[in-house]
Design an enzyme around this catalytic site. Sequence first.
Site, PDB file in Angstrom:
ATOM      1  N   SER A  15       0.817  -1.017  -0.073  1.00 38.53           N
ATOM      2  CA  SER A  15      -0.082   0.166   0.127  1.00 38.53           C
ATOM      3  C   SER A  15       0.773   1.299  -0.001  1.00 38.53           C
ATOM      4  O   SER A  15       0.559   2.269  -0.776  1.00 38.53           O
ATOM      5  CB  SER A  15      -0.949  -0.015   1.239  1.00 38.53           C
ATOM      6  OG  SER A  15      -1.965  -0.912   1.147  1.00 38.53           O
ATOM      7  N   ARG A  38      -0.254   8.882   5.602  1.00 41.68           N
ATOM      8  CA  ARG A  38      -1.552   8.321   6.327  1.00 41.68           C
ATOM      9  C   ARG A  38      -2.952   8.634   5.837  1.00 41.68           C
ATOM     10  O   ARG A  38      -3.917   7.701   5.717  1.00 41.68           O
ATOM     11  CB  ARG A  38      -1.365   8.366   7.809  1.00 41.68           C
ATOM     12  CG  ARG A  38      -0.157   7.945   8.297  1.00 41.68           C
ATOM     13  CD  ARG A  38      -0.441   6.249   8.868  1.00 41.68           C
ATOM     14  NE  ARG A  38       0.853   5.638   8.857  1.00 41.68           N
ATOM     15  CZ  ARG A  38       1.164   4.497   9.137  1.00 41.68           C
ATOM     16  NH1 ARG A  38       0.033   3.647   9.407  1.00 41.68           N
ATOM     17  NH2 ARG A  38       2.361   3.717   9.410  1.00 41.68           N
ATOM     18  N   HIS A  41      -3.492   7.019   2.683  1.00 42.20           N
ATOM     19  CA  HIS A  41      -3.781   5.694   2.917  1.00 42.20           C
ATOM     20  C   HIS A  41      -5.161   5.487   3.253  1.00 42.20           C
ATOM     21  O   HIS A  41      -5.803   4.468   2.739  1.00 42.20           O
ATOM     22  CB  HIS A  41      -2.826   4.951   3.718  1.00 42.20           C
ATOM     23  CG  HIS A  41      -3.015   3.665   4.147  1.00 42.20           C
ATOM     24  ND1 HIS A  41      -3.489   3.258   5.289  1.00 42.20           N
ATOM     25  CD2 HIS A  41      -2.715   2.578   3.256  1.00 42.20           C
ATOM     26  CE1 HIS A  41      -3.366   1.823   5.180  1.00 42.20           C
ATOM     27  NE2 HIS A  41      -3.173   1.438   4.053  1.00 42.20           N
TER      28      HIS A  41
END
Length: 208
Positions: A15, A38, A41
């Site tokens: 990822s 983050r 993501h």
Amino acid sequence: MATYITNPNEIYKRSFEMIADEVDLSVLPAVARPVAERVIHACGMPEILPDLVISDGFPQAVSTALKNGAPILVDAEMLKSAIIPRMLPSHTKVICTLNHKNAARIGKEKNITRSAAGVELWQDQLKGAVVVIGNAPTALFRLLELIDEGAPKPAAIIAFPVGFVGAAESKQELHENPRGIPYATLLGRKGGTAMAGAAINALTRGLK
């Protein structure tokens, strides 16, 4: 059924490799990159990077506040659940007043949303706190109004309210006038508790 990766460590690794391939995080200061990584993501949208604003000193302000025992004030129970407890210093309190018995009463009396009323209940704990808003634009608007009225300033604001009414406007207000407070926000309508939770979780790693 399509073939898919089953190993959790490989999924995690792949990822972040894909994020690195698709977006250039070098446009951000090194200390801000984990936050951007983050948040991207959490939503699966590398294209949000141009609208992601992380002010100077923001990561340091959050880390310092939490190390010094500051609480985290959140606008929604879902957001409270998104913050990883084991990553936080042991003394950290995550506080959500949305369902406090006085929030509904204040909301009715003042004809404001329960989210905004919940923010009014933060005032005794607001000084030096880390504020994370991931749902309600009215919570961010009311927070800024209270600060303008003389309420104590938090150490930092993470602002990711989402929606069609007030979300873009509330974040634009913070961006144009942060009141001297370090902040992170995503301009426009996009946002939500997953992204707000990702932003705070990115900064709690290594604090314990």
